[in-house]
Design an enzyme around this catalytic site. Structure first.
Site, short mmCIF file in Angstrom:
data_model
loop_
_atom_site.label_atom_id
_atom_site.label_comp_id
_atom_site.label_asym_id
_atom_site.label_seq_id
_atom_site.Cartn_x
_atom_site.Cartn_y
_atom_site.Cartn_z
N GLY A 1 2.72 -2.57 1.39
CA GLY A 1 3.00 -1.32 2.10
C GLY A 1 1.72 -0.59 2.43
O GLY A 1 0.63 -1.15 2.30
N ASN A 2 1.84 0.65 2.85
CA ASN A 2 0.64 1.44 3.16
C ASN A 2 0.86 2.90 2.77
O ASN A 2 1.93 3.27 2.30
CB ASN A 2 0.28 1.30 4.65
CG ASN A 2 1.42 1.77 5.54
OD1 ASN A 2 1.76 2.94 5.54
ND2 ASN A 2 2.01 0.84 6.29
N ARG A 3 -0.18 3.72 3.00
CA ARG A 3 -0.15 5.08 2.46
C ARG A 3 0.47 6.12 3.41
O ARG A 3 0.36 7.31 3.16
CB ARG A 3 -1.59 5.54 2.17
CG ARG A 3 -2.26 4.76 1.09
CD ARG A 3 -3.64 5.34 0.82
NE ARG A 3 -4.51 4.35 0.22
CZ ARG A 3 -4.43 3.98 -1.05
NH1 ARG A 3 -3.55 4.52 -1.85
NH2 ARG A 3 -5.25 3.06 -1.52
#
Ligand code: CTP
Length: 408
Positions: free
Chosen positions: A209-211
């Protein structure tokens, strides 16, 4: 904008008056000076002591208190912003008529600063032609009347008429002050927005995933809805954000789910904004059971990735093929840049590659943008010089992006 504003919070007599307490707290925590002016009937719902303790200022409802200070004029004259939350149908009718029969209406007649009104009432009262005519008159006079949220009302019923959450009112009111209010230039337009990060499953408990927090996409949705648009958000993983007033949310997890949701809804959209941080790659296989070290080491040590569909590029392609209506398509570019790569040059190349009408460039990484409340960057359009979007809240940046979209 001044760091510390003098804000009047007007409170009318509706059950949602309890939310005004949180609004006062939020504005105080941002460093503003707050004076609460309830109507007499608002005090049936929340006591003056609560408002005095939260605001740190005396509370009165009548023009006959503090007469030696000419309070009924002074409060309105000194205010930088008046926010009325909740505003009842009755209060709006009195504002339209120019009444000054209590301290709040007298204050509104005097105030020359921006006035933001957040109505809350049952759907029938909100939809009544008298109320709608009053809203139109107030808007014509330059008052910012927020559209109410849809949802649970006082009883078991639900529909439009709910007071937005205190944080939403604070964000929308301060943005109205900063940007001069919300023109209704998107009235009836269909706006489709992607927001948040996608998650690409490796097994039932792990993902890539990412932020991304989804805040910029949600701010775009909030502002577009206040400008009159019908908004749909296709949201991946986001922070715990309030549902933007009047917007429909479609929750997805992976890039492929997001692509499918956008494909279904793009056909009748007038404006499509891709603010999501879509994972470019996903694990080629998703294990049915949790991968275990010692047992599945080969799979854990070498995760083989395959490319996800590019939702933005595909949507532009569909438009070119005539599969979509006439619509404006906006992309985002998240770039960190490097010693050898200028973010603006990278974004110009991305604009060409994606073929969209506008590209909002954000410099990301090292604590910038993802999850933060503020944003800044450049808006790029084919054949035009980049336009700088000055640092501001994600709501202010949303207003700048929608202004540029509206020009198109
Ligand atoms: N985007 C998309 N589908 C993808 C990847 C990105 O729709 N699979 C969209 C994003 O929502 C954004 C724009 O494309 O509007 C640019 O996203 P960004 O991550 O900056 O660019 P990438 O195309 O992923 O290129 P790179 O990561 O190589 O910079």
């Amino acid at each position: 904008m001044k760091d510390s504003l003098k804000i009047v919070v007007g409170v009318a007599g509706g059950i949602a008056a309890y939310k005004a307490c949180m609004l006062v707290r939020i504005l105080k925590e941002q460093g503003h000076s707050v004076t609460v002016v309830p109507t007499p009937s608002a005090l049936n719902f929340v006591g003056a002591a609560t408002f005095e303790a939260l605001s740190g200022n005396r509370v009165s409802t009548t023009v006959f208190d503090a007469v030696d200070e000419v309070q009924h004029v002074r409060i309105g004259q000194e205010a930088d912003l008046v926010v009325i939350a909740p505003a009842t149908a009755d209060l709006m009718a009195r504002l339209v008529a120019g009444r000054a029969d209590d301290l709040l209406t007298a204050t509104c007649l005097v105030a020359t600063c921006p006035v933001v009104v957040a109505p809350a009432m049952h759907t029938e009262m909100w939809m009544h032609p008298a109320t709608q005519a009053n809203v139109a008159t107030l808007r014509d006079r330059g008052v910012t009347v927020l559209d109410p949220a849809h949802g649970r009302l006082t009883g078991k019923d639900s529909g439009p008429g709910r007071l937005p959450e205190p944080q939403q009112i604070a964000d929308l009111a301060l943005t109205a002050l900063q940007t001069g209010g919300y023109s209704r230039d998107l009235e009836g337009k269909r706006v489709l927005i992607t927001a948040g990060g996608t998650q690409e499953n490796l097994d039932p408990v792990r993902f890539l995933g990412n932020r991304s927090s989804g805040r910029q996409g949600f701010a775009l949705a909030e502002v577009a809805a206040q400008r009159g648009a019908h908004v749909t958000i296709v949201a991946g993983n986001t922070d715990e954000l309030d549902t933007p007033c009047g917007a429909e949310i479609v929750k997805v997890v992976s890039a492929r789910e997001m692509a499918e949701a956008v494909e279904k809804r793009a056909t009748d959209a007038d404006l499509i904004i891709m603010a999501a941080a879509v994972a470019d790659f996903r694990p080629e296989t998703e294990a049915n059971a949790k991968l275990k070290k010692g047992h599945d080491d080969a799979a854990l040590n070498a995760i083989h990735l395959v490319e996800n569909p590019d939702i933005l590029a595909t949507t532009v392609e569909r438009r070119t093929k005539g599969e979509l209506g006439e619509c404006v398509i906006i992309g985002f570019a998240a770039e960190t840049g490097s010693d050898t790569q200028d973010p603006l040059e990278l974004a110009q190349a991305k604009l060409k590659r994606k073929g969209c009408d506008l590209l909002m460039l954000n410099q990301v990484g090292h604590g910038k943008v993802f999850g933060e409340l503020d944003n800044a960057g450049w808006l790029l359009a084919p054949g035009q010089e980049p336009r700088e979007v000055p640092a501001g809240s994600k709501f202010e940046v949303a207003a700048a992006i929608l202004d540029a979209a509206s020009e198109l």
